[in-house]
Design a protein around this motif. Structure first.
Motif, mmCIF file in Angstrom:
data_model
loop_
_atom_site.group_PDB
_atom_site.id
_atom_site.type_symbol
_atom_site.label_atom_id
_atom_site.label_comp_id
_atom_site.label_asym_id
_atom_site.label_seq_id
_atom_site.Cartn_x
_atom_site.Cartn_y
_atom_site.Cartn_z
ATOM 1 N N ALA A 1 42.072 14.382 22.051
ATOM 2 C CA ALA A 1 43.001 15.746 22.231
ATOM 3 C C ALA A 1 43.471 15.509 21.945
ATOM 4 N N LEU A 2 44.710 14.254 22.625
ATOM 5 C CA LEU A 2 46.056 13.952 21.994
ATOM 6 C C LEU A 2 46.214 14.357 20.359
ATOM 7 N N ARG A 3 45.815 13.690 19.452
ATOM 8 C CA ARG A 3 46.078 13.773 18.345
ATOM 9 C C ARG A 3 45.924 15.618 18.139
ATOM 10 N N ILE A 4 44.879 16.360 17.990
ATOM 11 C CA ILE A 4 44.822 17.438 18.433
ATOM 12 C C ILE A 4 46.600 18.085 18.358
ATOM 13 N N ALA A 5 46.952 18.105 20.153
ATOM 14 C CA ALA A 5 47.670 18.474 20.141
ATOM 15 C C ALA A 5 48.915 18.074 19.671
ATOM 16 N N ARG A 6 48.986 16.896 19.289
ATOM 17 C CA ARG A 6 49.997 15.731 18.331
ATOM 18 C C ARG A 6 50.167 16.800 17.044
ATOM 19 N N ALA A 7 49.343 17.702 16.257
ATOM 20 C CA ALA A 7 49.097 18.271 15.421
ATOM 21 C C ALA A 7 49.639 19.127 15.629
ATOM 22 N N ALA A 8 49.151 19.953 16.446
ATOM 23 C CA ALA A 8 49.774 21.723 16.917
ATOM 24 C C ALA A 8 50.751 21.787 17.162
ATOM 25 N N TYR B 1 50.957 32.769 16.337
ATOM 26 C CA TYR B 1 49.975 31.257 15.997
ATOM 27 C C TYR B 1 50.706 30.097 16.570
ATOM 28 N N ALA B 2 51.420 30.623 16.450
ATOM 29 C CA ALA B 2 51.845 29.214 17.281
ATOM 30 C C ALA B 2 51.105 29.248 19.160
ATOM 31 N N ALA B 3 51.235 30.160 20.011
ATOM 32 C CA ALA B 3 50.680 30.470 20.838
ATOM 33 C C ALA B 3 48.914 29.854 21.632
ATOM 34 N N VAL B 4 48.080 30.281 20.104
ATOM 35 C CA VAL B 4 46.536 30.185 19.927
ATOM 36 C C VAL B 4 46.734 28.794 19.779
ATOM 37 N N ASP B 5 47.324 27.973 18.911
ATOM 38 C CA ASP B 5 46.937 27.076 18.468
ATOM 39 C C ASP B 5 47.401 25.951 19.578
ATOM 40 N N LEU B 6 48.581 25.890 20.451
ATOM 41 C CA LEU B 6 49.210 25.017 21.757
ATOM 42 C C LEU B 6 48.079 26.130 22.795
ATOM 43 N N GLU B 7 47.567 27.044 22.721
ATOM 44 C CA GLU B 7 46.822 26.979 23.592
ATOM 45 C C GLU B 7 45.528 26.056 23.570
ATOM 46 N N HIS B 8 45.092 26.131 22.440
ATOM 47 C CA HIS B 8 43.904 25.529 22.077
ATOM 48 C C HIS B 8 43.696 23.491 22.570
ATOM 49 N N ALA B 9 44.979 23.015 21.884
ATOM 50 C CA ALA B 9 45.847 21.627 22.096
ATOM 51 C C ALA B 9 45.461 21.288 23.386
ATOM 52 N N LEU B 10 46.372 22.656 24.550
ATOM 53 C CA LEU B 10 46.162 22.140 25.932
ATOM 54 C C LEU B 10 45.009 22.148 26.842
ATOM 55 N N ARG B 11 44.143 23.322 26.349
ATOM 56 C CA ARG B 11 43.182 22.855 27.279
ATOM 57 C C ARG B 11 42.174 22.758 26.906
ATOM 58 N N LEU C 1 43.111 18.950 25.902
ATOM 59 C CA LEU C 1 43.531 18.029 26.971
ATOM 60 C C LEU C 1 43.294 18.166 28.433
ATOM 61 N N VAL C 2 43.312 19.678 28.502
ATOM 62 C CA VAL C 2 42.819 19.943 30.233
ATOM 63 C C VAL C 2 41.549 19.472 30.525
ATOM 64 N N ASN C 3 40.508 19.992 29.555
ATOM 65 C CA ASN C 3 38.936 19.620 29.802
ATOM 66 C C ASN C 3 38.484 18.751 29.766
ATOM 67 N N VAL C 4 39.644 17.177 29.154
ATOM 68 C CA VAL C 4 39.205 15.942 28.418
ATOM 69 C C VAL C 4 39.672 15.007 30.547
ATOM 70 N N LEU C 5 40.296 15.508 31.439
ATOM 71 C CA LEU C 5 41.341 14.838 32.020
ATOM 72 C C LEU C 5 40.646 14.558 33.099
ATOM 73 N N PRO C 6 39.750 15.897 33.416
ATOM 74 C CA PRO C 6 38.252 14.601 34.821
ATOM 75 C C PRO C 6 36.941 14.400 33.288
ATOM 76 N N GLN C 7 37.455 14.147 32.941
ATOM 77 C CA GLN C 7 36.619 12.970 32.508
ATOM 78 C C GLN C 7 36.949 11.156 32.529
ATOM 79 N N GLU C 8 38.018 11.406 32.610
ATOM 80 C CA GLU C 8 38.852 9.892 32.172
ATOM 81 C C GLU C 8 39.053 9.226 33.752
ATOM 82 N N GLY C 9 39.456 10.006 34.366
ATOM 83 C CA GLY C 9 39.740 10.320 35.951
ATOM 84 C C GLY C 9 38.441 9.645 36.687
#
Length: 84
Positions: A40-47, A64-74, A76-84
Motif C-alpha cells: 500500500a505504501l509503494r502504491i501511494a508513493r508511486a502515485a 487523473y491525479a485525483a482518481v489515482d491518489l484516491e485509489h492510493a488513499l483508499r 492505505l485506509v483499508n490496510v490500517l484496521p488490519q495492521e492494528g
C-alpha cells in the motif's frame, strides 16, 4: 413478380431466472484493496511520484491525479484496521 416468403416467427427464448447473489458478504471476505502495508505504501508513493509534476491548469491531468491518489488513499485506509 416475386412474392415475399411467409416465415414463421420463432417463439421468444425463455431463460430461467438466476438465483440472487449478494454483491458482498461482510465478515467473510477481505475488504477491497486489502494488501500488505508495504504494498500500500509503494502504491501511494508511486502515485505521488507520477503526479508530482502534473499541470494544475489542466483539468484532465487533475482528474487523473485525483482518481489515482484516491485509489492510493483508499488502499492505505483499508490496510490500517488490519495492521492494528
Amino acid at each position: 413478380m416475386r412474392f415475399p416468403l411467409m416465415r414463421r416467427r420463432r417463439p421468444a427464448a425463455t431463460f430461467p431466472t438466476p438465483a440472487p447473489v449478494p454483491l458482498h458478504t461482510p465478515g467473510t471476505e477481505l475488504p477491497p484493496g486489502s494488501v500488505p502495508l508495504e504494498t500500500a505504501l509503494r502504491i501511494a508513493r508511486a502515485a505521488l511520484a507520477r503526479h508530482a509534476e502534473a499541470n494544475i491548469h489542466s483539468r484532465t491531468a487533475m482528474y487523473y491525479a485525483a482518481v489515482d491518489l484516491e485509489h492510493a488513499l483508499r488502499t492505505l485506509v483499508n490496510v490500517l484496521p488490519q495492521e492494528g
